[in-house]
Design an enzyme around this catalytic site. Structure first.
Site, PDB file in Angstrom:
ATOM      1  N   ASP A  45      37.729  49.663  12.739  1.00 46.78           N
ATOM      2  CA  ASP A  45      38.816  50.592  12.923  1.00 46.78           C
ATOM      3  C   ASP A  45      38.414  51.995  13.037  1.00 46.78           C
ATOM      4  OD1 ASP A  45      41.592  50.249  13.177  1.00 46.78           O
ATOM      5  OD2 ASP A  45      41.738  49.791  11.035  1.00 46.78           O
ATOM      6  N   GLU A  68      45.289  56.305  15.072  1.00 45.59           N
ATOM      7  CA  GLU A  68      45.748  56.032  13.829  1.00 45.59           C
ATOM      8  C   GLU A  68      45.071  56.323  12.710  1.00 45.59           C
ATOM      9  OE1 GLU A  68      46.446  51.670  13.613  1.00 45.59           O
ATOM     10  OE2 GLU A  68      47.729  51.947  11.748  1.00 45.59           O
ATOM     11  N   ASP A 121      45.244  52.778  19.432  1.00 44.38           N
ATOM     12  CA  ASP A 121      45.386  51.748  18.064  1.00 44.38           C
ATOM     13  C   ASP A 121      43.808  51.324  18.146  1.00 44.38           C
ATOM     14  OD1 ASP A 121      45.355  50.356  15.950  1.00 44.38           O
ATOM     15  OD2 ASP A 121      47.283  49.642  16.341  1.00 44.38           O
ATOM     16  N   ASP A 124      44.498  47.076  16.809  1.00 46.04           N
ATOM     17  CA  ASP A 124      45.857  46.705  16.437  1.00 46.04           C
ATOM     18  C   ASP A 124      45.734  45.173  16.060  1.00 46.04           C
ATOM     19  OD1 ASP A 124      48.512  46.733  16.678  1.00 46.04           O
ATOM     20  OD2 ASP A 124      48.603  46.038  18.697  1.00 46.04           O
ATOM     21  N   HIS A 206      56.240  42.357   8.897  1.00 44.77           N
ATOM     22  CA  HIS A 206      56.243  43.286  10.529  1.00 44.77           C
ATOM     23  C   HIS A 206      57.472  43.073  11.263  1.00 44.77           C
ATOM     24  CE1 HIS A 206      51.653  44.010  10.283  1.00 44.77           C
ATOM     25  NE2 HIS A 206      52.586  44.731   9.308  1.00 44.77           N
ATOM     26  N   SER A 230      49.256  41.644  17.083  1.00 45.21           N
ATOM     27  CA  SER A 230      48.868  42.503  17.939  1.00 45.21           C
ATOM     28  C   SER A 230      49.422  42.624  19.332  1.00 45.21           C
ATOM     29  CB  SER A 230      47.354  42.485  18.131  1.00 45.21           C
ATOM     30  OG  SER A 230      47.040  41.535  19.282  1.00 45.21           O
ATOM     31  N   LYS A 233      50.577  40.117  22.384  1.00 47.41           N
ATOM     32  CA  LYS A 233      51.656  39.527  22.702  1.00 47.41           C
ATOM     33  C   LYS A 233      52.106  40.247  24.081  1.00 47.41           C
ATOM     34  CE  LYS A 233      53.638  40.813  18.830  1.00 47.41           C
ATOM     35  NZ  LYS A 233      52.519  40.785  17.788  1.00 47.41           N
ATOM     36  N   ARG A 247      60.419  42.516  18.272  1.00 50.56           N
ATOM     37  CA  ARG A 247      59.998  43.113  17.029  1.00 50.56           C
ATOM     38  C   ARG A 247      61.426  43.421  16.420  1.00 50.56           C
ATOM     39  NH1 ARG A 247      54.790  44.032  16.593  1.00 50.56           N
ATOM     40  NH2 ARG A 247      55.094  45.455  14.838  1.00 50.56           N
TER      41      ARG A 247
HETATM   42  P1  AMP Z   1      51.880  42.807  14.642  1.00 53.26           P
HETATM   43  O1  AMP Z   1      50.719  42.385  15.186  1.00 53.26           O
HETATM   44  O2  AMP Z   1      52.751  42.451  15.665  1.00 53.26           O
HETATM   45  O3  AMP Z   1      52.173  42.186  13.131  1.00 53.26           O
HETATM   46  O4  AMP Z   1      51.877  44.224  14.654  1.00 53.26           O
HETATM   47  C1  AMP Z   1      50.922  44.999  14.114  1.00 53.26           C
HETATM   48  C2  AMP Z   1      51.274  46.655  13.800  1.00 53.26           C
HETATM   49  O5  AMP Z   1      52.738  46.343  13.006  1.00 53.26           O
HETATM   50  C3  AMP Z   1      50.588  47.130  12.878  1.00 53.26           C
HETATM   51  O6  AMP Z   1      49.580  48.146  13.860  1.00 53.26           O
HETATM   52  C4  AMP Z   1      51.296  48.151  12.151  1.00 53.26           C
HETATM   53  O7  AMP Z   1      51.441  49.579  12.463  1.00 53.26           O
HETATM   54  C5  AMP Z   1      53.019  47.661  12.564  1.00 53.26           C
HETATM   55  N1  AMP Z   1      53.679  47.649  11.307  1.00 53.26           N
HETATM   56  C6  AMP Z   1      53.369  47.874  10.242  1.00 53.26           C
HETATM   57  N2  AMP Z   1      54.560  47.638   9.125  1.00 53.26           N
HETATM   58  C7  AMP Z   1      55.557  47.320  10.164  1.00 53.26           C
HETATM   59  C8  AMP Z   1      56.773  47.102   9.731  1.00 53.26           C
HETATM   60  N3  AMP Z   1      57.501  47.049   8.550  1.00 53.26           N
HETATM   61  N4  AMP Z   1      57.541  46.685  10.938  1.00 53.26           N
HETATM   62  C9  AMP Z   1      57.093  46.469  12.127  1.00 53.26           C
HETATM   63  N5  AMP Z   1      55.654  46.939  12.377  1.00 53.26           N
HETATM   64  C10 AMP Z   1      54.936  47.165  11.244  1.00 53.26           C
HETATM   65 MG    MG Z   2      48.525  48.566  15.030  1.00 51.45          MG
END
Ligand code: AMP
Ligand code: MG
Length: 317
Positions: A45, A68, A121, A124, A206, A230, A233, A247
């Protein structure tokens, strides 16, 4: 195609950063990693943010970066060993980098976004990085609240890929190693939800995995949803390998606001491939509200054809 100085910078920086991230992952994510050891992703990161920050300063001096990460923890006594590791990796591409410069470069990404800004990011999908699954380096350029340009480096997607999109110029992809030329990408033409493939986060914290299952049943979607970490998708959706990306808000964080760096690059990659992206209420994403999408709630991205159908099902659920 994507031949502006901004696009050329973003593509080169994301490609270089993705290769660095992959090297850090291969060297540091070993079988011996304990469950709670996040050090590989911490190093990646910070190293990626320092590298992209340096390339931006060299190529487009004066441009604003919103990233970030910040270097506060690295400046503490306890952060010295980690900072040394980060600097070592950064030096593999910037041979004269010092720990102090690495911190300064990382901290250029702090603060509140002005009217025009780049948002990064660096890694990510940190959980995907640690599981050796999908993750992405995501860089977007935003002007007056709208994304103009986005680049996603996806080191584990289709053997390593880069996706780039600019407003009005389409979405393009190329292998990370440049073994083939750029190809224009477009979303799937599927107009029947029964045949749609749903993409979602792996992490239950998430998104709302059960809610997505219920929505899928209501839409008549046959296939199980596909969990993927990430903004990879969005690349998959833009390439026609999925139709709906959701989401939904996680029950553990119903008030969560998306971060700009988690959506900027991916959203334009989807739009320029012919897809649609809004929040759960059908509102356009507003990147003029600071470091989060404070005026939006969750995200729906689709191939376009299924967008209204999905929004309608959401509004009546
Ligand atoms: P994913 O890979 O789809 O799980 O998304 C990753 C991103 O979700 C990370 O970079 C976080 O910044 C973000 N994230 C963290 N907490 C949450 C949450 N409660 N709801 C949605 N996204 C989140
Ligand atoms: Mg991210």
């Amino acid at each position: 195609m994507l031949d502006t100085p901004e696009a050329q910078f973003a593509i080169a920086a994301v490609r270089e950063a993705s290769v660095l991230a992959r090297r850090i992952q291969r060297e540091m994510v070993t079988g011996a990693l304990t469950k709670d050891d996040r050090s590989p992703v911490t190093v990646a990161d910070f190293a990626v943010q320092a590298l992209v920050s340096r390339r931006l300063a060299e190529t487009l001096p004066g441009a604003a970066l919103i990233g970030e990460e910040n270097a506060e923890a690295l400046r503490l006594e306890e952060g010295v060993a980690t900072l040394d590791q980060i600097t070592e990796f950064v030096r593999s591409v910037i041979t004269d980098a010092t720990p102090e410069e690495v911190c300064t470069l990382i901290d250029r990404g702090g603060g509140e976004p002005p009217a025009t800004y780049w948002t990064l990011d660096p890694i990510d999908g940190t959980k995907g990085f640690l599981r050796r699954e999908q993750y992405a380096v995501a860089l977007g350029l935003v002007r007056d609240g709208k994304v103009e340009l986005g680049v996603l480096g996806c080191p584990e997607l289709y053997g390593g890929s880069i996706y780039a999109a600019a407003r009005g110029k389409g979405t393009w992809s190329q292998p990370l190693n440049e073994s083939q030329s750029w190809e224009r990408r477009s979303v799937s033409s599927c107009a029947d939800a029964v045949e749609a493939r749903i993409l979602r986060s792996v992490e239950k914290s998430h998104t709302n995995v059960d809610g997505i299952g219920q929505l899928a049943a209501k839409l008549g979607v046959k296939a199980d949803s596909i969990g993927m970490d990430s903004q990879a998708k969005y690349a998959v959706l833009a390439g026609g390998e999925g139709e709906i990306m959701l989401r939904l808000l996680s029950p553990s964080r119903p008030d969560y606001c998306e971060k700009i760096w988690d959506q900027a690059a991916g959203s334009i990659v989807v739009e320029e491939a012919g897809g649609g992206i809004t929040d759960l209420d059908g509102k356009p994403l507003d990147f003029s509200q600071g470091r989060t999408l404070a005026k939006n709630r969750g995200i729906v991205a689709t191939n376009g054809k299924l967008h209204d159908y999905v929004l309608k099902a959401l509004s009546s659920s």
